[in-house]
Design a protein around this motif. Sequence first.
Motif, PDB file in Angstrom:
ATOM      1  N   TRP A  59       0.848  -1.194   0.000  1.00 24.70           N
ATOM      2  CA  TRP A  59       0.000   0.000   0.000  1.00 24.70           C
ATOM      3  C   TRP A  59       0.880   1.239   0.000  1.00 24.70           C
ATOM      4  CZ3 TRP A  59      -0.140   3.407   4.305  1.00 24.70           C
ATOM      5  CH2 TRP A  59       0.565   2.969   5.435  1.00 24.70           C
ATOM      6  N   ASP A  66      -4.830   1.358  -0.373  1.00 25.09           N
ATOM      7  CA  ASP A  66      -5.409   0.057  -0.032  1.00 25.09           C
ATOM      8  C   ASP A  66      -5.613   0.025   1.487  1.00 25.09           C
ATOM      9  OD1 ASP A  66      -5.939  -2.629   0.650  1.00 25.09           O
ATOM     10  OD2 ASP A  66      -4.632  -3.399  -0.948  1.00 25.09           O
ATOM     11  N   ASP A 115      -7.237  -1.949   3.521  1.00 19.23           N
ATOM     12  CA  ASP A 115      -7.065  -3.233   4.210  1.00 19.23           C
ATOM     13  C   ASP A 115      -5.592  -3.571   4.399  1.00 19.23           C
ATOM     14  OD1 ASP A 115      -9.833  -3.725   4.536  1.00 19.23           O
ATOM     15  OD2 ASP A 115      -9.958  -4.465   2.470  1.00 19.23           O
ATOM     16  N   VAL A 132      -4.128  -1.185   7.082  1.00 23.31           N
ATOM     17  CA  VAL A 132      -4.513  -1.572   8.440  1.00 23.31           C
ATOM     18  C   VAL A 132      -3.697  -2.779   8.890  1.00 23.31           C
ATOM     19  CG1 VAL A 132      -6.405  -2.533   9.828  1.00 23.31           C
ATOM     20  CG2 VAL A 132      -6.817  -0.554   8.348  1.00 23.31           C
ATOM     21  N   GLU A 133      -3.559  -3.761   8.024  1.00 21.59           N
ATOM     22  CA  GLU A 133      -2.766  -4.949   8.360  1.00 21.59           C
ATOM     23  C   GLU A 133      -1.319  -4.572   8.662  1.00 21.59           C
ATOM     24  OE1 GLU A 133      -1.239  -8.956   6.077  1.00 21.59           O
ATOM     25  OE2 GLU A 133      -3.209  -8.185   5.551  1.00 21.59           O
ATOM     26  N   THR A 155      -5.373   0.072  16.328  1.00 16.09           N
ATOM     27  CA  THR A 155      -6.454   0.687  15.567  1.00 16.09           C
ATOM     28  C   THR A 155      -7.677   0.807  16.472  1.00 16.09           C
ATOM     29  OG1 THR A 155      -7.176  -1.455  14.712  1.00 16.09           O
ATOM     30  CG2 THR A 155      -5.628  -0.198  13.354  1.00 16.09           C
ATOM     31  N   LYS A 187     -12.435  -3.437  12.044  1.00 20.91           N
ATOM     32  CA  LYS A 187     -12.387  -3.338  10.585  1.00 20.91           C
ATOM     33  C   LYS A 187     -12.788  -1.927  10.177  1.00 20.91           C
ATOM     34  CE  LYS A 187     -17.043  -5.084   9.775  1.00 20.91           C
ATOM     35  NZ  LYS A 187     -17.863  -5.940   8.966  1.00 20.91           N
ATOM     36  N   PRO A 188     -12.386  -1.504   8.981  1.00 23.76           N
ATOM     37  CA  PRO A 188     -12.728  -0.153   8.540  1.00 23.76           C
ATOM     38  C   PRO A 188     -14.245   0.069   8.504  1.00 23.76           C
ATOM     39  CG  PRO A 188     -11.010  -1.068   7.153  1.00 23.76           C
ATOM     40  CD  PRO A 188     -11.511  -2.196   8.023  1.00 23.76           C
ATOM     41  N   PRO A 228     -14.164   3.705   3.020  1.00 21.21           N
ATOM     42  CA  PRO A 228     -13.703   3.046   4.251  1.00 21.21           C
ATOM     43  C   PRO A 228     -12.601   3.843   4.949  1.00 21.21           C
ATOM     44  CG  PRO A 228     -13.729   1.502   2.404  1.00 21.21           C
ATOM     45  CD  PRO A 228     -13.958   2.871   1.838  1.00 21.21           C
ATOM     46  N   GLN A 276      -9.510   5.272   2.503  1.00 25.59           N
ATOM     47  CA  GLN A 276      -9.311   4.702   1.176  1.00 25.59           C
ATOM     48  C   GLN A 276      -9.387   5.821   0.140  1.00 25.59           C
ATOM     49  OE1 GLN A 276      -8.767   1.338   0.133  1.00 25.59           O
ATOM     50  NE2 GLN A 276      -8.362   2.394  -1.767  1.00 25.59           N
TER      51      GLN A 276
END
Length: 161
Positions: free
Chosen positions: A28, A114, A116, A119-120, A129, A133-134, A142, A160
């Motif tokens: 990302w 990206d 996701d 965040v990962e 966080t 999840k977003p 998101p 995003q």
Amino acid sequence: MALRPLTHHLQRLATAGVRQASSPPAAWRLGRLNHVAIAVPDLQKATSFYQTVLGATVSEAVPLPEHGVITVFVELDNTKIELLHPLGENSPIAGFLKGKPDGGMHHICMEVDDIDAAVESVRASNIRTLGTKPKIGAHGKPVMFLHPKDCDGVLVELEQA
């Protein structure tokens, strides 16, 4: 200023360990500053300041019950300012204003390509966080908030792009 070290830190997270020839490209990328959010005790007064005194273009007030806020966006040439006002007593902004009754900067929002993967990656770097999840944010995209204690005292929102 405080934004530069934080942005640099997030850029390092986005590309950590991926600059070596044998590594794949970054999963990302960190994008532009989307907005700076300011919690305000009087939304009409704050909106009037930006619109009438400074001559900025401002959006209509939009209630976001799922986030417990009413938002107004102030359009600037290179970014936006998000004015946040509590929607209900359980609003996170109501809690913020109890500690800072005059209002103040609440968070910064930066775009990622990206959400996701971002965040990962930040979780893998031990950045907490605020959520599992977003969620869909004020722009209909998101978003994920990063804990301010892990981000030099700044609440960071990733959105995003």
